[in-house]
Enzyme design. Structure first.
Site, mmCIF file in Angstrom:
data_model
loop_
_atom_site.group_PDB
_atom_site.id
_atom_site.type_symbol
_atom_site.label_atom_id
_atom_site.label_comp_id
_atom_site.label_asym_id
_atom_site.label_seq_id
_atom_site.Cartn_x
_atom_site.Cartn_y
_atom_site.Cartn_z
ATOM 1 N N ASP A 186 -12.000 0.739 5.533
ATOM 2 C CA ASP A 186 -12.027 -0.693 5.234
ATOM 3 C C ASP A 186 -11.838 -0.943 3.746
ATOM 4 O O ASP A 186 -12.117 -0.073 2.914
ATOM 5 C CB ASP A 186 -13.378 -1.295 5.666
ATOM 6 C CG ASP A 186 -14.539 -0.615 4.979
ATOM 7 O OD1 ASP A 186 -14.553 0.635 4.944
ATOM 8 O OD2 ASP A 186 -15.428 -1.307 4.458
ATOM 9 N N GLU A 187 -11.419 -2.126 3.444
ATOM 10 C CA GLU A 187 -11.388 -2.629 2.064
ATOM 11 C C GLU A 187 -10.855 -1.620 1.044
ATOM 12 O O GLU A 187 -11.422 -1.472 -0.038
ATOM 13 C CB GLU A 187 -12.809 -3.049 1.639
ATOM 14 C CG GLU A 187 -13.357 -4.176 2.474
ATOM 15 C CD GLU A 187 -14.816 -4.501 2.141
ATOM 16 O OE1 GLU A 187 -15.130 -5.698 2.135
ATOM 17 O OE2 GLU A 187 -15.619 -3.587 1.913
ATOM 18 N N ALA A 188 -9.762 -0.945 1.413
ATOM 19 C CA ALA A 188 -9.179 0.021 0.475
ATOM 20 C C ALA A 188 -8.253 -0.728 -0.480
ATOM 21 O O ALA A 188 -7.059 -0.429 -0.576
ATOM 22 C CB ALA A 188 -8.443 1.108 1.255
#
Ligand code: TNX
Length: 544
Positions: A343-345
């Protein structure tokens, strides 16, 4: 040594609790059913349908069963049945004060038996009448879930750890029950703040009450690496040495972790470990300079920003690191799944993200595990059999929802954790002293009132494996904090995972929920007294 239920780990957080409790008096209820006194009447047993999660089928009728000094817990010859029997005895002995021997002789009493029937892996039948209560299941997990139902059919005072007067009546009738979904999860973030083995066990006991069967542990993030990895020891000793706010942090030794896995299994929960990558990796990058593209280790991080860290996708050492971690973690994991985050890379260019996932997913398979990723994984190519965990919200773009739905149509199973419904770290309202609000406020009704089977447009119902309630801990530091956020929303998510869609009914649910409160009080669980629920007066368990 025998295991006990929630009770032995009890710590009360009365002070916090009373500061936080919100009074129900005068609350305005929207769409609410007429008020009725939800606690069990002192005169009669708890009605058979006042259980969370709502059972698939309830047929009340016949005489109640009364647990007495002479009651025995009867088990068939199997070791697994005996283990469930001992667990039940440990729940019932302190409050009843009875011996309740677990035996394979005799007649009547509380009987646990494995047998044929339409129960599946986790279902059970509970029959109660004058001569006894019989719980039948095909598998020990079903017996265990049946025991949780039996607990809720007894007066709330059964959960206390000192002898109570009773009487200990179980209403007559039959419950037949199997879960809607095989995945009924709870996630605990032990990275933002570290939680001890004892605190995790306490939460496991609370999850077991509501038939939750997966404990997803978020073991690494920017603020802390929480699991010992022998081939990269600084991950834990240095990367685990702090947490949000700069506290001491901590990590699980392999022995600690095995103890969590064993304890969870004793409550029929499977532990799903998560190592979040390629983002959310500052703690690892701080521990080993060589993992950074520029070869320079960043400082440890104790804030709450997200999206600033990334493993170095172009460096070979990254994949040595991933393989070592996956190998050691897989060896600690009897369960089938390994969660790789994803997530949220925001600091990983998209092509790099795809490249990284293409290389890392086969490593998970090589060590015999099935990949789970947050739903951003569907922006790469999910491996065959992989599951995606959806954490979007109403406001998530149609394109992003469609990306996840398309993956689901292509065979990727979905676990639903919509942030504006299932995130237990969201504030209930503007006055909630803990938690975050980026996904909005999530009151009890909002958290409960949705249908996982019809939630994500374009995703076939058959792709939905179940639901999971994540508890992120940027603002949460101890068991009292966890409980205040999880209760009362956690039982609602558990019900969405277990109960048939046909039982879904807020007006009924809120009354069943209200009658759980004396149980939580008896167990020392501090909860949020949502104004949407007509709670019984505090101290209600004393009457029971
Ligand atoms: C989003 S959900 C995150 C976490 C935060 C959480 C706080 C997800 C996959 N990522 O990093 O802790 O919001 O609510």
């Amino acid at each position: 040594m025998r295991e006990r239920s929630v009770r032995p780990h009890r710590r009360t957080f009365r002070l916090l609790g009373s500061l936080l409790l919100v009074t129900a008096v005068g609350a305005s209820l929207t769409g609410a059913a007429p008020a009725r006194e939800p606690s069990s009447p002192a005169s009669g047993p708890v009605p058979l349908d006042r259980v969370i999660p709502a059972p698939a089928s309830v047929q009340p009728g016949g005489s109640p069963y009364r647990i007495t000094r002479g009651t025995q817990i009867r088990v068939d010859g199997s070791r697994e049945t005996r283990t469930v029997g001992e667990y039940l005895a440990d729940v019932l002995r302190p409050s009843t004060g009875y011996r309740l021997p677990v035996t394979d002789h005799g007649r009547g009493g509380i009987r646990l038996r494995l047998g044929k029937g339409p129960f599946g892996e986790e279902g059970y039948r509970l029959h109660s009448g004058r001569s006894g209560v019989t719980i039948t299941a095909a598998r020990p997990a079903g017996l265990f879930h049946g025991v949780q139902t039996l607990r809720q059919l007894l007066p709330a005072a059964v959960e206390k750890d000192t002898v109570q007067p009773g009487p200990w009546l179980v209403a007559g009738g039959t419950i037949e029950d199997t879960p809607r979904y095989g995945w009924r999860g709870a996630m605990l973030d032990v990275s933002r703040h570290f939680f001890s083995v004892g605190e995790v066990k306490r939460y496991i006991d609370q999850l077991a009450l509501y038939k939750v069967n997966k404990l997803h542990l978020h073991l690494s993030d920017d603020q802390g690496w929480r699991i010992a990895i022998d081939s990269w020891p600084r991950l834990a000793t240095y990367g685990g040495s702090t947490e949000v706010g700069g506290g001491p942090g901590g990590y699980y030794t392999k022995a600690d972790y095995k103890e969590i896995v064993r304890y969870a299994a004793s409550r029929h929960l499977e532990v799903v470990p998560e190592i979040d990558m390629p983002g959310h990796t500052n703690a690892a990058l701080a521990s080993y300079a060589g993992l950074n593209c520029d070869g320079v280790a960043p400082p440890l991080y104790t804030g709450t920003e997200v999206g600033f860290s990334s493993l170095c996708v172009g460096k070979e050492i990254t994949y040595d690191f991933v393989e070592d971690v996956v190998r050691e973690l897989a060896a600690l994991t009897p369960g089938r799944y390994l969660h790789i985050g994803g997530d949220e890379a925001h600091s990983t260019p998209h092509e790099d993200y795809v490249k990284f996932m293409d290389r890392v997913q086969p490593i998970v398979a090589e060590y015999g595990k099935t990949v789970i990723g947050w739903h951003q994984l569907t922006g790469a190519t999910p491996a065959k059999g992989a599951l995606a965990q959806y954490w979007g919200l109403d406001g998530t773009s149609a394109a992003e929802k469609e990306q996840v739905a398309a993956a689901a149509r292509n065979g990727t199973g979905l676990i639903l954790s919509p942030a504006d419904r299932a995130y237990l770290d969201m504030k209930y309202d503007k006055d909630t002293p803990l938690g975050l609000s980026w996904a909005g406020y999530v009151e009890v009704q909002r958290s409960y009132d949705w249908d996982p089977g019809a939630y994500l447009p374009g995703a076939p119902a058959s792709a939905i494996r179940g639901v999971e309630a994540p508890l992120w801990t940027e603002t949460l530091e101890n068991s009292g904090h966890l409980e205040f956020m999880a209760f009362p929303r956690l039982p609602g998510i558990a019900e969405l995972g277990w109960s048939p869609a046909a039982t879904h009914d807020w007006a009924d649910y809120r009354q069943r929920l209200a009658s759980q409160a004396p149980r939580w009080e008896a167990l020392g669980i501090g909860y949020y007294r949502s104004p949407q629920v007509l709670w019984p007066a505090e101290g209600g368990a004393d009457a029971g």
